[in-house]
Design a protein around this motif. Structure first.
Motif, mmCIF file in Angstrom:
data_model
loop_
_atom_site.group_PDB
_atom_site.id
_atom_site.type_symbol
_atom_site.label_atom_id
_atom_site.label_comp_id
_atom_site.label_asym_id
_atom_site.label_seq_id
_atom_site.Cartn_x
_atom_site.Cartn_y
_atom_site.Cartn_z
ATOM 1 N N ASN A 76 0.827 -1.213 0.000
ATOM 2 C CA ASN A 76 0.000 0.000 0.000
ATOM 3 C C ASN A 76 0.857 1.256 0.000
ATOM 4 O O ASN A 76 0.526 2.241 -0.667
ATOM 5 C CB ASN A 76 -0.955 0.008 1.193
ATOM 6 C CG ASN A 76 -2.075 -0.982 1.043
ATOM 7 O OD1 ASN A 76 -2.427 -1.379 -0.063
ATOM 8 N ND2 ASN A 76 -2.633 -1.414 2.158
ATOM 9 N N LYS A 79 2.157 1.687 -3.497
ATOM 10 C CA LYS A 79 1.090 2.139 -4.396
ATOM 11 C C LYS A 79 0.851 3.638 -4.258
ATOM 12 O O LYS A 79 0.744 4.349 -5.259
ATOM 13 C CB LYS A 79 -0.210 1.372 -4.119
ATOM 14 C CG LYS A 79 -0.173 -0.049 -4.602
ATOM 15 C CD LYS A 79 -1.404 -0.821 -4.164
ATOM 16 C CE LYS A 79 -1.245 -2.279 -4.544
ATOM 17 N NZ LYS A 79 -2.256 -3.133 -3.979
ATOM 18 N N SER A 80 0.783 4.111 -3.020
ATOM 19 C CA SER A 80 0.529 5.545 -2.824
ATOM 20 C C SER A 80 1.761 6.395 -3.114
ATOM 21 O O SER A 80 1.632 7.572 -3.448
ATOM 22 C CB SER A 80 0.010 5.812 -1.408
ATOM 23 O OG SER A 80 0.968 5.439 -0.448
ATOM 24 N N ARG A 86 -3.387 1.683 -12.366
ATOM 25 C CA ARG A 86 -3.638 0.300 -12.755
ATOM 26 C C ARG A 86 -3.988 0.269 -14.240
ATOM 27 O O ARG A 86 -4.439 1.269 -14.800
ATOM 28 C CB ARG A 86 -4.797 -0.265 -11.945
ATOM 29 C CG ARG A 86 -4.452 -0.482 -10.482
ATOM 30 C CD ARG A 86 -5.658 -1.052 -9.765
ATOM 31 N NE ARG A 86 -5.413 -1.216 -8.353
ATOM 32 C CZ ARG A 86 -5.063 -2.369 -7.781
ATOM 33 N NH1 ARG A 86 -4.918 -3.447 -8.511
ATOM 34 N NH2 ARG A 86 -4.860 -2.430 -6.478
ATOM 35 N N ARG A 89 -7.192 1.679 -15.438
ATOM 36 C CA ARG A 89 -7.352 3.137 -15.334
ATOM 37 C C ARG A 89 -6.348 3.906 -16.195
ATOM 38 O O ARG A 89 -6.363 5.130 -16.198
ATOM 39 C CB ARG A 89 -7.193 3.577 -13.887
ATOM 40 C CG ARG A 89 -8.300 3.083 -12.987
ATOM 41 C CD ARG A 89 -8.338 3.905 -11.738
ATOM 42 N NE ARG A 89 -9.391 3.474 -10.866
ATOM 43 C CZ ARG A 89 -10.579 4.056 -10.798
ATOM 44 N NH1 ARG A 89 -10.844 5.088 -11.550
ATOM 45 N NH2 ARG A 89 -11.478 3.598 -9.956
ATOM 46 N N ARG A 103 -14.197 -4.249 -9.513
ATOM 47 C CA ARG A 103 -13.825 -2.852 -9.262
ATOM 48 C C ARG A 103 -12.353 -2.657 -9.617
ATOM 49 O O ARG A 103 -11.607 -3.613 -9.747
ATOM 50 C CB ARG A 103 -14.098 -2.450 -7.822
ATOM 51 C CG ARG A 103 -13.258 -3.165 -6.803
ATOM 52 C CD ARG A 103 -13.650 -2.778 -5.375
ATOM 53 N NE ARG A 103 -12.690 -3.223 -4.414
ATOM 54 C CZ ARG A 103 -12.497 -4.474 -4.029
ATOM 55 N NH1 ARG A 103 -13.197 -5.436 -4.571
ATOM 56 N NH2 ARG A 103 -11.601 -4.787 -3.132
ATOM 57 N N CYS A 104 -11.985 -1.401 -9.730
ATOM 58 C CA CYS A 104 -10.610 -1.070 -10.098
ATOM 59 C C CYS A 104 -10.186 0.151 -9.294
ATOM 60 O O CYS A 104 -10.633 1.259 -9.570
ATOM 61 C CB CYS A 104 -10.532 -0.782 -11.601
ATOM 62 S SG CYS A 104 -8.888 -0.316 -12.160
ATOM 63 N N SER A 105 -9.325 -0.061 -8.309
ATOM 64 C CA SER A 105 -8.833 1.073 -7.531
ATOM 65 C C SER A 105 -7.800 1.845 -8.346
ATOM 66 O O SER A 105 -7.474 1.473 -9.469
ATOM 67 C CB SER A 105 -8.279 0.612 -6.186
ATOM 68 O OG SER A 105 -7.260 -0.332 -6.370
ATOM 69 N N LEU A 106 -7.280 2.909 -7.782
ATOM 70 C CA LEU A 106 -6.440 3.830 -8.546
ATOM 71 C C LEU A 106 -5.072 3.277 -8.939
ATOM 72 O O LEU A 106 -4.717 3.262 -10.104
ATOM 73 C CB LEU A 106 -6.243 5.127 -7.757
ATOM 74 C CG LEU A 106 -7.464 6.012 -7.602
ATOM 75 C CD1 LEU A 106 -7.149 7.194 -6.687
ATOM 76 C CD2 LEU A 106 -7.923 6.497 -8.961
ATOM 77 N N TYR A 107 -4.296 2.848 -7.939
ATOM 78 C CA TYR A 107 -2.887 2.543 -8.192
ATOM 79 C C TYR A 107 -2.570 1.074 -7.942
ATOM 80 O O TYR A 107 -3.204 0.431 -7.116
ATOM 81 C CB TYR A 107 -1.992 3.422 -7.323
ATOM 82 C CG TYR A 107 -2.297 4.894 -7.495
ATOM 83 C CD1 TYR A 107 -2.181 5.492 -8.748
ATOM 84 C CD2 TYR A 107 -2.725 5.667 -6.431
ATOM 85 C CE1 TYR A 107 -2.472 6.839 -8.926
ATOM 86 C CE2 TYR A 107 -3.012 7.008 -6.603
ATOM 87 C CZ TYR A 107 -2.892 7.589 -7.850
ATOM 88 O OH TYR A 107 -3.184 8.911 -8.014
#
Length: 188
Positions: A76, A79-80, A86, A89, A103-107
């Motif tokens: 995590n 990622k941040s 991803r 995105r 679903r698709c989170s940001l990074y």
């Protein structure tokens, strides 16, 4: 050079992701679901209990909990920090990819699934190796399948997986050493 590597990573992702078909989507969604590995974890804990006893099992539960928290939080943090979008995105990729994930989170750099599964595979494989010589190889295959599932469902690039598996492997080895230290000092 880094730009070329990232471009190859995108191309390999698109190729591997598009190998999938609707026929197999359900299976890969089950494989990529974190809860699907619970029966394997229960079996591994049972084997640790049978071969090493209750005290070792309790120690293993604490060490594995710390290991998974460690690998998950570091992924995590990466990622941040890196903020690599991803594939689901990313401009120029998301239109060519099959998004199977709900679903698709940001990074996505690096993969927590790949890191956690490899850490568990290395830790349990090494811990049980005196009793089950080839178990580590089965666990490595399982970890690679879990990692690939992240490409299949459209949420990670191959480099995300490679870095996650490398970090997970190193973490699994380190926590295996930590387990041995506490086992020899307090249990054996």
């Amino acid at each position: 050079m880094l730009e070329q590597l990232i471009e190859y990573d995108k191309e390999l992702f698109i190729y591997l992701n598009n190998l999938g078909s609707e026929t197999w989507d359900g299976l890969w969604l089950v494989i990529t679901n974190k809860l699907s590995s619970i029966p394997l974890y229960v079996l591994l804990l049972f084997l640790i209990y049978k071969k090493l006893g209750w005290r070792a099992l309790v120690l293993a539960v604490f060490v594995v909990a710390a290991m998974i928290a460690f690998t998950d939080q570091i992924s995590n943090l990466f990622k941040s920090s890196f903020e690599r979008p991803r594939p689901c995105r990313a401009e120029g990729v998301m239109d060519l990819a099959r998004l199977v994930a709900p679903r698709c989170s940001l990074y996505g750099f690096f993969s927590g699934h790949a890191s956690n599964s490899m850490a568990a595979a290395i830790f349990a494989g090494l811990l049980l190796r005196p009793y089950f010589k080839n178990l580590i190889y089965l666990l490595l295959v399982w970890s690679f399948v879990v990692a690939y599932s992240r490409i299949y469902v459209g949420v990670h690039y191959p480099l995300d997986l490679l870095c996650g598996m490398t970090f997970g492997g190193l973490s699994g080895f380190g926590f295996y050493k930590l387990f041995n230290y506490f086992f020899k000092k307090y249990i054996a």
